[in-house]
Design a protein around this motif. Sequence first.
Motif, PDB file in Angstrom:
ATOM      1  N   ALA A 259       1.503   0.050   5.648  1.00  0.00           N
ATOM      2  CA  ALA A 259       1.647   0.758   3.657  1.00  0.00           C
ATOM      3  C   ALA A 259       1.932   0.723   3.501  1.00  0.00           C
TER       4      ALA A 259
ATOM      5  N   LEU B 274       6.888   3.504   5.977  1.00  0.00           N
ATOM      6  CA  LEU B 274       7.719   2.506   6.087  1.00  0.00           C
ATOM      7  C   LEU B 274       8.943   2.513   6.817  1.00  0.00           C
TER       8      LEU B 274
ATOM      9  N   GLY C 236       4.167   7.977   2.877  1.00  0.00           N
ATOM     10  CA  GLY C 236       4.121   6.508   2.680  1.00  0.00           C
ATOM     11  C   GLY C 236       5.870   5.557   2.785  1.00  0.00           C
TER      12      GLY C 236
ATOM     13  N   ALA D 118      -0.751   0.932   1.275  1.00  0.00           N
ATOM     14  CA  ALA D 118      -1.478   1.689   0.760  1.00  0.00           C
ATOM     15  C   ALA D 118      -0.636   2.275  -0.454  1.00  0.00           C
ATOM     16  N   VAL D 119       0.571   2.052  -0.684  1.00  0.00           N
ATOM     17  CA  VAL D 119       1.548   2.589  -1.719  1.00  0.00           C
ATOM     18  C   VAL D 119       1.527   2.367  -3.063  1.00  0.00           C
TER      19      VAL D 119
ATOM     20  N   GLY E  72      10.724   2.015   1.736  1.00  0.00           N
ATOM     21  CA  GLY E  72      10.959   3.623   2.534  1.00  0.00           C
ATOM     22  C   GLY E  72      11.566   4.817   1.375  1.00  0.00           C
TER      23      GLY E  72
ATOM     24  N   TRP F  96       1.681  11.530  -0.681  1.00  0.00           N
ATOM     25  CA  TRP F  96       1.549  10.335  -0.347  1.00  0.00           C
ATOM     26  C   TRP F  96       3.005   9.322  -0.026  1.00  0.00           C
ATOM     27  N   GLU F  97       3.862   9.851  -1.312  1.00  0.00           N
ATOM     28  CA  GLU F  97       4.546   8.971  -1.086  1.00  0.00           C
ATOM     29  C   GLU F  97       5.741   9.887  -0.527  1.00  0.00           C
TER      30      GLU F  97
END
Length: 133
Positions: free
Chosen positions: A75, A66, A62, A78-79, A19, A58-59
């Motif tokens: 997650a 995380l 995500g 998804a990333v 993360g 998104w970063e």
Amino acid sequence: MTDSRTAPYAALLLRVALGILFLAHAGLKIFVFTPAGTAGFFSSLGLPGWLAYVTILWEVLGGIALILGIYARFAAIAVIPILLGAIATVHGPAGFFFTNPNGGWEFLALWIAGLIALALIGDGPLALKPSRR
């Protein structure tokens, strides 16, 4: 054999580290390259500029998911497309080693492996909204 006493903490460490990496890369795009500069770079690659803003968002989302453990298994999966996109457009053509000009794809491959491992292992302790097992 997996040590059931310490494995959950390994998942926690992996989840938080992954993360933080996403937040760091989003921060680089926001504070160093700027969103407009990142959009210009995406455009220079033949991608739509607006995709840079989606990628940054998104970063950030995500990375937060995380770190906090909000559906972290989902997650993590998804990333992965962000990293695959980076490999396909910038880092793949640069070769394998990350020390190559434009950075190779070895770091991204390891990052993807960590995300897949987290998705398989589970959220670990201190997850705010654990994924279903």
